[in-house]
Enzyme design. Structure first.
Site, PDB file in Angstrom:
ATOM      1  N   ASP A 111       0.842  -1.197   0.000  1.00  0.00           N
ATOM      2  CA  ASP A 111       0.000   0.000   0.000  1.00  0.00           C
ATOM      3  C   ASP A 111       0.872   1.240   0.000  1.00  0.00           C
ATOM      4  OD1 ASP A 111      -2.092   1.794   0.218  1.00  0.00           O
ATOM      5  OD2 ASP A 111      -2.425   1.439   2.355  1.00  0.00           O
ATOM      6  N   GLU A 132      -1.894  10.507  -0.453  1.00  0.00           N
ATOM      7  CA  GLU A 132      -3.190   9.818  -0.499  1.00  0.00           C
ATOM      8  C   GLU A 132      -3.654   9.435   0.888  1.00  0.00           C
ATOM      9  OE1 GLU A 132      -5.900   6.427  -0.304  1.00  0.00           O
ATOM     10  OE2 GLU A 132      -3.821   6.466   0.342  1.00  0.00           O
ATOM     11  N   GLU A 133      -2.706   8.968   1.724  1.00  0.00           N
ATOM     12  CA  GLU A 133      -3.085   8.439   3.032  1.00  0.00           C
ATOM     13  C   GLU A 133      -3.678   9.504   3.947  1.00  0.00           C
ATOM     14  OE1 GLU A 133      -3.372   5.488   3.545  1.00  0.00           O
ATOM     15  OE2 GLU A 133      -1.898   4.324   2.454  1.00  0.00           O
ATOM     16  N   HIS A 168      -1.475  -1.012   6.412  1.00  0.00           N
ATOM     17  CA  HIS A 168      -1.071   0.004   7.393  1.00  0.00           C
ATOM     18  C   HIS A 168      -0.361  -0.595   8.609  1.00  0.00           C
ATOM     19  CE1 HIS A 168      -4.354   3.061   5.872  1.00  0.00           C
ATOM     20  NE2 HIS A 168      -3.537   2.643   4.917  1.00  0.00           N
TER      21      HIS A 168
END
Length: 471
Positions: free
Chosen positions: A301, A335-336, A433
């Site tokens: 991710d 993005e996160e 995550h």
């Protein structure tokens, strides 16, 4: 990856400036059978892309490129030096790969650092807990917060027991049914706990599976509501505390967090293209995000999604192909933290929205794909089913609903067709995550197949005589 809510925007479709009007009011001058025949003629091109990506000299290339970056740079948190180093490396990589119009588009992004953090259960027994602070959380006082715990399983239960929450640490032990439902506790947990007078909140990690691994992610404060420190804990600890209180035990935790929020930092979206031969102003966008959380390597991710998107353009270039429309690669920043880079890109480019045929984002893993998720008109969906039939050699032909991504939803909600890869989300949310998001999760053969799917879809849609129809 982050679950976001977006405002629906009405969009007026216009005639396109290149050559002729491709679509207006979802009409085409050709029958579907004619379009179907046109797509079928791409069978040999699709096989060539698949052979190069999966069996040829490009086999495992996306995996090897990704491993080099994440082993060299590590995690890439918004506002960090690691992220900016990765962006500069990718800028050079894309130029050296021979792609066109390689450039950086400036973005202001959040800068948060977690600092030292710990949580220790003091009663009914000593137990050091694994935690990860949530993005943008404030710190505790230096001495920490020591308080009794209130365990709840839902926001409704918190409201029913609001009088019990004042002066306590609220622990959420919400069940995991799916990501979009469970993530609301991570995003809103601190705000809802603060509303009833809690001193801090600890959220059960949003995870499909756990081996005592906390899962971080972004959370959001609300104007007019006190800010309280918030972190995620493991599934195991959340369930244990729920069992303890059900037996009448009193739980006391000492929480220490050294998080800091800084002024917004300078960053960039990274862009590269293969310029279209006939309709260069029209665009098929392929993308993934380059930033990650500050634990693990950010390989899954979303290093995988970013690198199969680069690989798609590399494969097309290596075969000497140039589609009629421009293929544009965008590697998003921040993005996160809520699609910050993507939102600023949308604001800068939305004036040309009628020229976007398809927006694609890979941000759900690059394991062996089940198929393509797609959002668009029924006519566009029928076209995409024909495009996916070209991937019969790798037995990945299905078209599912709900093509989405935090970075492309701005375009989708404004009427542009959107697509994303669908693969093993149970596996994805097991590592999502966490410190376990490393290259060990990745499989080179599966990445090669995912890249082939990405390249075939993006190339064929970019090369069709007509843009995808909109409703």
């Amino acid at each position: 990856m982050k679950f976001l809510l977006f405002t629906f925007v009405g969009v007026h479709l216009l005639f396109l400036n290149s050559g002729k009007a491709i679509y207006k009011n979802d009409t085409s001058q050709r029958t579907f059978e004619e379009i179907k025949e046109e797509i079928a003629r791409y069978g040999d091109v699709a096989k060539a892309i698949i052979n190069l990506a999966v069996y040829g000299k490009a086999q495992n290339r996306s995996y090897e490129r990704l491993a080099l970056l994440v082993d060299t740079v590590g995690p890439r948190l918004s506002g960090s030096k690691n992220l900016e180093k990765a962006i500069q490396i990718m800028y050079q990589n894309l130029k050296e790969d021979g792609l066109e119009n390689v450039h950086l588009e400036p973005v202001k992004i959040p800068h948060w650092e977690r600092g030292e953090e710990s949580a220790v259960m003091l009663e009914p027994r000593m137990h050091k807990m694994a935690i990860l602070g949530l993005g943008s959380s404030i710190a505790t006082p230096p001495e920490g917060i020591t308080a009794e715990v209130l365990v709840v399983t839902s926001f409704d239960e918190l409201q029913r027991r609001a009088r019990e929450a004042k002066g306590k640490i609220v622990v959420y032990n919400q069940p995991y049914t799916n990501y979009s439902k469970a993530v609301q506790y991570r995003v809103r947990g601190a705000v809802e706990a603060a509303k009833v007078g809690a001193l801090a909140s600890l959220i059960r990690s949003v995870a499909s599976f756990s081996i005592y691994s906390p899962h971080t992610g972004v959370q959001e404060y609300q104007d007019g509501v006190p800010k309280i420190p918030t972190a995620c804990i493991t599934v195991e600890d959340a369930e244990m505390m729920s069992r303890m209180v059900s037996r009448g035990s009193r739980i006391v935790i000492q929480l220490k967090m050294g998080a800091k929020n800084y002024a917004d930092a300078d960053s960039f979206n990274t862009v590269a293209e293969i310029i279209g031969s006939k309709y260069p102003e029209q665009v098929v966008l392929v993308s993934g995000h380059l930033d990650s959380w500050d634990v693990g390597q950010g390989a899954m991710d979303d290093g995988g999604g970013a690198f199969i998107s680069w690989e798609a353009l590399s494969l097309i270039k290596d075969l000497g192909l140039r589609p009629k429309r421009t293929l544009r690669l965008v590697l998003w920043t921040a993005e996160e933290q809520g699609g910050i880079g993507a939102f600023q890109y949308y604001q800068s480019h939305k004036a040309n929205i009628s020229n976007y045929s398809l927006v694609m984002e890979s941000d759900g893993g690059t394991f062996l794909p089940y198929g393509l998720q797609f959002t668009g008109s029924e006519k566009a969906r029928a076209i995409m089913k024909e495009v996916m039939s070209l991937l019969q050699p790798v037995n990945i032909t299905r078209v599912f609903g709900d093509g989405e991504g935090a970075d492309i939803n701005f375009w989708i909600q404004a009427g542009v067709p959107g697509a994303s890869l669908l693969d093993d989300l149970y596996k994805y949310f097991s590592f999502h995550h966490t410190r376990g998001d490393t290259m060990t999760v990745m499989d080179p053969k599966e990445m090669s197949v995912a890249a082939a799917v990405w390249a075939v879809v993006s190339y064929v849609v970019a090369d069709l005589e007509e843009m995808l129809p909109r409703s």
